[in-house]
Scaffold this motif. Structure first.
Motif, short mmCIF file in Angstrom:
data_model
loop_
_atom_site.label_atom_id
_atom_site.label_comp_id
_atom_site.label_asym_id
_atom_site.label_seq_id
_atom_site.Cartn_x
_atom_site.Cartn_y
_atom_site.Cartn_z
N ASP A 146 0.85 -1.18 0.00
CA ASP A 146 0.00 0.00 0.00
C ASP A 146 0.89 1.25 0.00
OD1 ASP A 146 -1.25 1.67 2.72
OD2 ASP A 146 -2.44 1.65 0.87
N ALA A 147 0.63 2.14 -0.94
CA ALA A 147 1.48 3.34 -1.12
C ALA A 147 1.45 4.23 0.12
CB ALA A 147 1.03 4.11 -2.35
N ALA A 148 0.29 4.36 0.75
CA ALA A 148 0.19 5.23 1.93
C ALA A 148 1.10 4.72 3.05
CB ALA A 148 -1.25 5.31 2.42
N ALA A 149 1.16 3.41 3.23
CA ALA A 149 2.02 2.83 4.27
C ALA A 149 3.50 3.06 3.93
CB ALA A 149 1.73 1.34 4.43
N ALA A 150 3.84 2.91 2.65
CA ALA A 150 5.23 3.14 2.24
C ALA A 150 5.63 4.59 2.48
CB ALA A 150 5.40 2.77 0.77
N TRP A 151 4.73 5.51 2.13
CA TRP A 151 5.03 6.93 2.35
C TRP A 151 5.11 7.24 3.84
CZ3 TRP A 151 6.50 10.77 -0.83
CH2 TRP A 151 6.42 10.53 -2.21
N ALA A 152 4.24 6.64 4.63
CA ALA A 152 4.25 6.89 6.07
C ALA A 152 5.58 6.45 6.69
CB ALA A 152 3.08 6.18 6.74
N ALA A 153 6.12 5.34 6.19
CA ALA A 153 7.40 4.84 6.71
C ALA A 153 8.55 5.78 6.38
CB ALA A 153 7.67 3.45 6.15
N LEU A 154 8.39 6.58 5.34
CA LEU A 154 9.45 7.51 4.92
C LEU A 154 9.31 8.89 5.54
CD1 LEU A 154 9.54 6.64 1.12
CD2 LEU A 154 11.17 5.93 2.88
N GLU A 155 8.16 9.18 6.12
CA GLU A 155 7.91 10.51 6.67
C GLU A 155 8.96 10.88 7.70
OE1 GLU A 155 4.35 13.02 8.83
OE2 GLU A 155 3.89 11.13 7.86
N GLY A 156 9.55 12.06 7.52
CA GLY A 156 10.56 12.55 8.45
C GLY A 156 11.95 11.97 8.23
N THR A 157 12.09 11.10 7.24
CA THR A 157 13.37 10.47 6.96
C THR A 157 14.18 11.37 6.02
OG1 THR A 157 12.31 8.31 7.11
CG2 THR A 157 14.46 8.37 6.06
N GLU A 158 15.45 11.53 6.30
CA GLU A 158 16.32 12.33 5.45
C GLU A 158 16.48 11.65 4.10
OE1 GLU A 158 17.59 15.36 6.08
OE2 GLU A 158 16.50 15.34 7.98
N LEU A 159 16.66 12.44 3.06
CA LEU A 159 16.78 11.90 1.71
C LEU A 159 17.97 10.96 1.53
CD1 LEU A 159 15.86 15.00 -0.49
CD2 LEU A 159 14.52 12.91 -0.15
N ASP A 160 19.04 11.16 2.29
CA ASP A 160 20.21 10.31 2.11
C ASP A 160 20.14 9.03 2.95
OD1 ASP A 160 20.55 11.53 4.57
OD2 ASP A 160 22.60 12.18 4.19
N ASN A 161 19.04 8.80 3.63
CA ASN A 161 18.85 7.60 4.43
C ASN A 161 18.78 6.38 3.49
OD1 ASN A 161 17.26 5.44 5.83
ND2 ASN A 161 17.33 6.94 7.49
N PRO A 162 19.45 5.28 3.83
CA PRO A 162 19.39 4.07 2.99
C PRO A 162 17.97 3.57 2.73
CG PRO A 162 21.11 3.86 4.64
CD PRO A 162 20.36 5.12 4.96
N THR A 163 17.04 3.83 3.65
CA THR A 163 15.65 3.41 3.47
C THR A 163 15.03 4.13 2.27
OG1 THR A 163 15.46 3.07 5.85
CG2 THR A 163 13.41 3.27 4.62
N VAL A 164 15.37 5.40 2.10
CA VAL A 164 14.85 6.17 0.97
C VAL A 164 15.40 5.62 -0.34
CG1 VAL A 164 14.80 8.45 -0.13
CG2 VAL A 164 14.47 8.25 2.35
N LEU A 165 16.70 5.35 -0.36
CA LEU A 165 17.31 4.80 -1.57
C LEU A 165 16.72 3.42 -1.91
CD1 LEU A 165 20.96 5.96 -0.93
CD2 LEU A 165 19.41 6.82 -2.69
N ALA A 166 16.49 2.61 -0.90
CA ALA A 166 15.87 1.29 -1.13
C ALA A 166 14.46 1.46 -1.69
CB ALA A 166 15.85 0.49 0.16
N TYR A 167 13.73 2.42 -1.16
CA TYR A 167 12.38 2.71 -1.66
C TYR A 167 12.43 3.10 -3.13
CZ TYR A 167 7.91 4.94 -2.39
OH TYR A 167 6.69 5.29 -2.91
N LEU A 168 13.38 3.98 -3.49
CA LEU A 168 13.50 4.39 -4.89
C LEU A 168 13.84 3.22 -5.80
CD1 LEU A 168 15.40 7.79 -4.61
CD2 LEU A 168 12.99 7.42 -5.17
N ARG A 169 14.68 2.31 -5.31
CA ARG A 169 15.09 1.16 -6.12
C ARG A 169 13.94 0.19 -6.35
NH1 ARG A 169 19.08 0.92 -2.62
NH2 ARG A 169 20.91 2.05 -3.25
N GLU A 170 13.14 -0.04 -5.35
CA GLU A 170 12.15 -1.12 -5.42
C GLU A 170 10.69 -0.65 -5.38
OE1 GLU A 170 13.26 -4.00 -6.26
OE2 GLU A 170 15.33 -3.31 -6.04
N GLU A 171 10.28 -0.09 -4.26
CA GLU A 171 8.86 0.20 -4.06
C GLU A 171 8.33 1.33 -4.94
OE1 GLU A 171 7.56 -0.04 0.15
OE2 GLU A 171 9.69 -0.47 0.47
#
Length: 132
Positions: A1-26
């Motif tokens: 679910d896109a809303a859940a994916a976005w919620a997990a990224l809220e407040g996360t810095e752009l250089d965080n590995p979670t953001v890069l993983a999101y860009l690669r996959e989700e």
């Protein structure tokens, strides 16, 4: 679910590995949805054109909406100026920052830009945009 994916990224810095993983996959799921919508034949309004010349955009929709005379277009533009789309999102109910088109590029690192170009560049071109 896109809303859940976005919620997990809220407040996360752009250089965080979670953001890069999101860009690669989700993020590919959102791109697939966008491409399906784009190819569906639904009339498309580009925000950058709407912002600059809303009357032109509405007049261009006459083929889909039926004939629109100048008075109807002028009234629609007066009632709902393009900047309203930047101020709030009816879907997410949040305020968006007032930034110029393309300003997001200034906030992304070379790694982000390379990842986006390599992974989604063909989709960007398909949508009618040039890669920068």
């Amino acid at each position: 679910d896109a809303a859940a994916a976005w919620a997990a990224l809220e407040g996360t810095e752009l250089d965080n590995p979670t953001v890069l993983a999101y860009l690669r996959e989700e993020f590919s799921e959102e791109i697939a949805w966008l491409m399906n919508w784009y190819d569906s034949g639904v009339p498309i309004v580009r925000f950058e054109v709407l912002e600059v010349d809303p009357s032109q955009v509405l007049t261009g929709l006459s083929a889909d909406l039926g004939p629109l005379d100048g008075d109807v277009v002028a009234r629609a533009v007066a009632i709902c100026p393009a900047e309203n789309l930047v101020r709030s999102s009816p879907i997410r109910g949040r305020r968006m920052p007032a930034v110029s088109a393309g300003a997001w590029r200034e906030r992304l690192s070379d790694e982000h830009l390379e990842l986006l170009r390599n992974r989604y560049g063909a989709d960007v071109k398909h949508l009618g945009y040039e890669l920068s």
